[in-house]
Scaffold this motif. Structure first.
Motif, short mmCIF file in Angstrom:
data_model
loop_
_atom_site.label_atom_id
_atom_site.label_comp_id
_atom_site.label_asym_id
_atom_site.label_seq_id
_atom_site.Cartn_x
_atom_site.Cartn_y
_atom_site.Cartn_z
N ALA A 109 0.83 -1.20 0.00
CA ALA A 109 0.00 0.00 0.00
C ALA A 109 0.86 1.26 0.00
O ALA A 109 0.55 2.24 -0.70
N ALA A 110 1.95 1.25 0.77
CA ALA A 110 2.84 2.42 0.82
C ALA A 110 3.47 2.69 -0.54
O ALA A 110 3.59 3.85 -0.97
N ILE A 111 3.86 1.64 -1.23
CA ILE A 111 4.48 1.79 -2.55
C ILE A 111 3.46 2.31 -3.56
O ILE A 111 3.76 3.21 -4.35
N VAL A 112 2.25 1.76 -3.53
CA VAL A 112 1.21 2.23 -4.45
C VAL A 112 0.86 3.69 -4.15
O VAL A 112 0.67 4.50 -5.07
N ASP A 113 0.79 4.05 -2.87
CA ASP A 113 0.54 5.45 -2.51
C ASP A 113 1.56 6.36 -3.19
O ASP A 113 1.22 7.42 -3.73
N TYR A 114 2.83 5.95 -3.14
CA TYR A 114 3.89 6.75 -3.75
C TYR A 114 3.72 6.83 -5.27
O TYR A 114 3.80 7.90 -5.87
N LEU A 115 3.48 5.68 -5.90
CA LEU A 115 3.36 5.66 -7.36
C LEU A 115 2.21 6.52 -7.84
O LEU A 115 2.28 7.12 -8.93
N GLU A 116 1.16 6.61 -7.04
CA GLU A 116 0.01 7.42 -7.44
C GLU A 116 0.32 8.91 -7.45
O GLU A 116 -0.44 9.70 -8.03
N THR A 117 1.42 9.31 -6.83
CA THR A 117 1.80 10.73 -6.82
C THR A 117 2.61 11.11 -8.05
O THR A 117 2.85 12.30 -8.27
N ARG A 118 3.03 10.12 -8.84
CA ARG A 118 3.93 10.39 -9.96
C ARG A 118 3.14 10.61 -11.25
O ARG A 118 2.39 9.73 -11.69
N PRO A 119 3.33 11.75 -11.91
CA PRO A 119 2.60 12.01 -13.16
C PRO A 119 3.03 11.12 -14.32
O PRO A 119 2.30 11.01 -15.31
N ASP A 120 4.22 10.50 -14.20
CA ASP A 120 4.69 9.65 -15.29
C ASP A 120 4.20 8.21 -15.17
O ASP A 120 4.51 7.37 -16.02
N ILE A 121 3.43 7.90 -14.12
CA ILE A 121 2.92 6.55 -13.89
C ILE A 121 1.39 6.55 -14.00
O ILE A 121 0.72 7.43 -13.44
N ASP A 122 0.85 5.56 -14.71
CA ASP A 122 -0.59 5.39 -14.82
C ASP A 122 -1.09 4.65 -13.58
O ASP A 122 -0.87 3.44 -13.44
#
Length: 373
Positions: free
Chosen positions: A203-216
């Protein structure tokens, strides 16, 4: 499996894993050949791999003096591989820390001189910082899908990069190789033991990835190798922002596996027995055997409804094929596949994590994610 050390599964499997991560047999043999006829010597093992790594660092530095940055990067990458392969079998202490730090340094140098450098990321989690490297998607416009790649029981994010390379990137998918609780930097540098509820770091990793504009954020996959075949399905079972999950080696009841290994003093473990208390964060083997009983997917997998792929070798000496079958049947997903590589078919690796012939499994996994993300 190619038994470089006849009669020594642990050391032979380490050689195969190094080759799987991009090692060169000639370079390895140059330093390990004297150990083939000698009694098992842990100090000799560590020194041989450290020497192999140090030689590659010397060659990399020569390449840099000549301006050959790409050649230097390849040399540093193999140096990291060799340091970290030796480190896996070295018990906790100064020698282990030395090999590990050398491996980290060499990998960072390899990244520095890559034509398309990786991005080091550090993700906040309840267990502290989880460090990783993000491999960008090649030739992708707009946000890219991504696969999170988890370690197993005894490898690191640097070796994960060797295992997968640019396979996801070449398919337009980013990849995050990452050290999580009980692995890599968290374990070695901060004494962060593993945990059975891997949905927490997931969950912590997904939370981070969701903040990145280059990741869907709608196309996040999760892959785990070896014990990562527990970590990834467990994480996906309770974190449904994960859209597809793959286990490179099926796991069902890791506690039962270790009870059997300890009771029989198994000769087909990839690391020494001291590794279990270290990863579990316990003082004794008895405590570790008690704690590892929590590492079962029986209650988790019915909650996994996303597409699932399990890849397993028919002659896996570390995790029986029957465990992969149990995990497959228990999974709640309607879109699931168990791919077993067999001796009869001759279509790829039949050993643990397909290490004896890994590329067919590697290609299958990358293609499967390209289809499901």
């Amino acid at each position: 499996m190619f038994n470089y050390f006849p009669g020594n599964y642990m050391w032979s499997s380490a050689v195969m894993l190094s080759l799987m991560a991009g090692g060169d047999l000639g370079q390895i043999d140059r330093w390990l050949a004297p150990l083939r006829e000698a009694d098992t010597d842990v100090d000799g093992w560590t020194k041989a791999w450290d020497s192999a790594g140090a030689q590659q660092v010397e060659h990399a530095e020569d390449d840099l003096r000549r301006g050959y940055r790409r050649s230097a990067s390849a040399r540093y990458l193999r140096a990291s591989n060799y340091y970290l392969t030796g480190e896996r079998q070295t018990p906790p202490g100064p020698a282990k820390i030395h090999s590990y730090q050398c491996g980290l340094t060499a990998f960072a140098k390899a990244v520095e001189y890559m034509p398309r450098p990786l991005e080091r990321v550090e993700i906040d989690s309840p267990d502290g910082v989880l460090p990783g490297y993000l491999i960008p998607a090649r030739d992708r416009r707009g946000p890219a899908p991504i696969v999170i790649f988890y370690n197993g029981f005894d490898v690191t994010k640097e070796l994960l990069y060797g295992f997968i390379g640019e396979e996801f990137s070449d398919r337009g998918i980013a990849c995050l190789v990452i050290d999580t609780p009980g692995t890599g930097e968290p374990l070695r540098l901060r004494n962060v033991a593993s945990r059975p509820d891997y949905e927490v770091p997931t969950a912590a990793i997904v939370d981070y990835l969701e903040t990145r504009p280059d990741i869907d954020r709608t196309r996040i996959g999760l892959l785990g190798i070896s014990l990562g075949g527990y970590y990834a399905p467990r994480g996906a079972s309770f974190e449904h922002r994960i859209k597809a999950c793959a286990a490179w080696g099926g796991v069902w009841d890791y506690g039962a596996v270790w009870q059997h290994r300890w009771a029989t003093r198994s000769k087909t473990t990839s690391v020494p027995f001291w590794q279990l208390p270290w990863v579990m964060g316990t003082e004794t083997m008895e405590q570790a055997l008690q704690r590892v009983q929590q590492w079962t997917l029986a209650d988790a997998l019915p909650h996994l409804t996303q597409p699932l792929l399990i890849v397993h070798g028919e002659d896996d000496g570390a995790i029986p094929l029957s465990d992969a079958r149990k995990a497959f049947h228990a999974a709640g997903s309607s879109d699931k596949e168990l791919r077993v590589f067999t001796v009869a078919a001759g279509d790829g690796g039949v050993e643990h994590c397909n290490a004896d012939d890994p590329d067919p499994a590697r290609q299958l996994i990358a293609d499967w994610f390209a289809e499901h993300l």
